[in-house]
Design a protein around this motif. Sequence first.
Motif, short mmCIF file in Angstrom:
data_model
loop_
_atom_site.label_atom_id
_atom_site.label_comp_id
_atom_site.label_asym_id
_atom_site.label_seq_id
_atom_site.Cartn_x
_atom_site.Cartn_y
_atom_site.Cartn_z
N GLY A 122 0.81 -1.22 0.00
CA GLY A 122 0.00 0.00 0.00
C GLY A 122 0.84 1.26 0.00
N ASN A 123 0.33 2.31 -0.61
CA ASN A 123 0.99 3.61 -0.50
C ASN A 123 0.87 4.13 0.93
N VAL A 124 -0.23 3.74 1.56
CA VAL A 124 -0.40 4.02 2.98
C VAL A 124 -0.56 2.67 3.68
N VAL A 125 0.09 2.54 4.83
CA VAL A 125 -0.02 1.29 5.58
C VAL A 125 -0.61 1.60 6.95
N ILE A 126 -1.66 0.85 7.29
CA ILE A 126 -2.26 0.99 8.62
C ILE A 126 -1.89 -0.26 9.42
N THR A 127 -1.43 -0.09 10.64
CA THR A 127 -1.26 -1.28 11.49
C THR A 127 -2.33 -1.23 12.57
N MET A 128 -2.84 -2.39 12.92
CA MET A 128 -3.77 -2.44 14.05
C MET A 128 -3.74 -3.81 14.72
N ASN A 147 3.06 3.48 22.01
CA ASN A 147 2.86 2.05 21.75
C ASN A 147 1.44 1.72 21.30
N CYS A 148 0.72 2.67 20.72
CA CYS A 148 -0.62 2.35 20.23
C CYS A 148 -0.49 1.45 19.00
N GLY A 149 -1.28 0.36 18.99
CA GLY A 149 -1.19 -0.57 17.85
C GLY A 149 -1.70 0.05 16.56
N LEU A 150 -2.59 1.03 16.71
CA LEU A 150 -3.23 1.64 15.54
C LEU A 150 -2.40 2.83 15.06
N LYS A 151 -1.81 2.66 13.89
CA LYS A 151 -0.97 3.73 13.35
C LYS A 151 -1.12 3.77 11.83
N ALA A 152 -0.85 4.92 11.25
CA ALA A 152 -0.83 5.03 9.78
C ALA A 152 0.55 5.47 9.34
N TYR A 153 1.05 4.85 8.28
CA TYR A 153 2.38 5.17 7.78
C TYR A 153 2.34 5.43 6.29
N ARG A 154 3.17 6.35 5.84
CA ARG A 154 3.45 6.39 4.41
C ARG A 154 4.36 5.23 4.07
N ARG A 155 4.28 4.80 2.83
CA ARG A 155 5.05 3.62 2.41
C ARG A 155 6.55 3.77 2.74
N ASP A 156 7.09 4.94 2.49
CA ASP A 156 8.51 5.17 2.76
C ASP A 156 8.92 4.75 4.16
N VAL A 158 7.58 2.49 6.26
CA VAL A 158 7.64 1.06 6.55
C VAL A 158 8.76 0.37 5.78
N LYS A 159 9.17 0.97 4.67
CA LYS A 159 10.27 0.36 3.92
C LYS A 159 11.62 0.80 4.46
N THR A 160 11.63 1.74 5.39
CA THR A 160 12.89 2.26 5.91
C THR A 160 13.18 1.78 7.34
N ALA A 205 11.37 6.01 13.66
CA ALA A 205 10.99 6.75 12.44
C ALA A 205 11.43 8.21 12.54
N HIS A 206 11.26 8.79 13.71
CA HIS A 206 11.67 10.19 13.91
C HIS A 206 13.16 10.33 13.63
N TRP A 207 13.91 9.35 14.08
CA TRP A 207 15.35 9.43 13.91
C TRP A 207 15.76 9.33 12.45
N GLU A 208 14.94 8.66 11.66
CA GLU A 208 15.24 8.56 10.23
C GLU A 208 14.78 9.82 9.49
N GLY A 209 14.23 10.77 10.23
CA GLY A 209 13.86 12.05 9.62
C GLY A 209 12.40 12.14 9.21
N PHE A 210 11.57 11.19 9.63
CA PHE A 210 10.15 11.25 9.25
C PHE A 210 9.37 12.13 10.23
N ARG A 211 8.28 12.73 9.71
CA ARG A 211 7.46 13.59 10.56
C ARG A 211 6.39 12.78 11.28
N ILE A 212 6.30 12.98 12.58
CA ILE A 212 5.42 12.16 13.40
C ILE A 212 4.25 13.00 13.90
N GLY A 213 3.03 12.49 13.71
CA GLY A 213 1.86 13.18 14.26
C GLY A 213 1.03 12.21 15.08
#
Length: 350
Positions: free
Chosen positions: A127-133, A194-203, A205-207, A222-230
Amino acid sequence: MTDTPAQQAAAGPAPTGQQPPRNVPQQRPRQNAPQRNQQQQWTDLSVLIPLYNEDESLKELHQQLRSTLNRMNIRYELLFIDDGSTDRSFQVLRDLKRMDKHVKIVRFRRNYGKSAALAVGFEKAQGNVVITMDADLQDDPAEIPALRRKLDEGYDLVSGWKKVRHDPITKTWPSRFFNFVTRLMTGIKIHDFNCGLKAYRRDVVKTVKVYGELHRYIPVLAHWEGFRIGELPVQHRARRYGKTKFGLGRFWKGFLDLLTALFTTRYLRRPLHLFGGIGLLTVIAGIVVDTVLVVQWFLGLTSLGNRPLFFAGLVLIVIGVQFISIGLLGEMISKTRALSEEYAIRDFIK
Ligand code: UDP
Ligand code: MG
């Protein structure tokens, strides 16, 4: 040419917390970084569900997912990762797959843990967007559209926030503490790591590499790899079937994992800065203490044999030297690794 979805969101709000190190050298991309020319068929959304002995919940979860996702009118896949279940989970999944072509199943030979399940799911997700739950119906699939929308506000990872939590107090209080400490140590301003429910851009999860039990700290990685966290407040429900898979061990394991997450993000490439720093402080303290005592002894003010402080000073010096040596060993180890493959590259413009 810029070609990542994260790029399109570059104009979004400022990232939370402190910045990862700058001046990351341009290196060739990691082997598993997403590449355009691959044969892979991307889809709009992947829902990733790690599960271990959740046979009672699966059918209902699937129904709820379908009713939400069909309304969204997108292409999607439901990727269930059976983490070595010993109950009927796999049979239930097989039945679901027979009636729904969106369902995909990965089945482990044994129970490797939630992080392993997520890591494999991240690798397989299309997926271009990945949801985990979670699979235990504690997370509400109806939150998926809002999570996805929140990504469009300029985030790469949106973490659910179980604002009103339906868990026993033995879980909620330690969790509050861990979230507080993690927020303090990392500067990432979210409430529920640690919430199981999260949404990620594909980048993302591949990083990000999740292993051990680091699934608790994915936003940190993810923050350390430079991604923006909300984050986004989400509905949370009490567990109806089965029981929690994480017992009391979650306290001290959670703490050790926080150390690992901090250490392997901040100091992976410069272990001497941590160990050497502690070591130098200790050695200097030891030298100062002992120098004062030796000067006093020299002036005939004291004798050294009956001054425990003198021996404490010696111990400090020995411990300090050991810390510095450990740091140097760490430097040697990190130098021998192929570090060039570990930088997260956002774009490669030719
Ligand atoms: N889980 C898993 N492997 C494990 C332990 C748990 O895949 O070894 C799954 C579990 O089936 C559930 C999710 O991870 O879907 C969260 O687990 P649980 O509900 O036990 O955690 P809690 O909600 O108590 O934090
Ligand atoms: Mg649960």
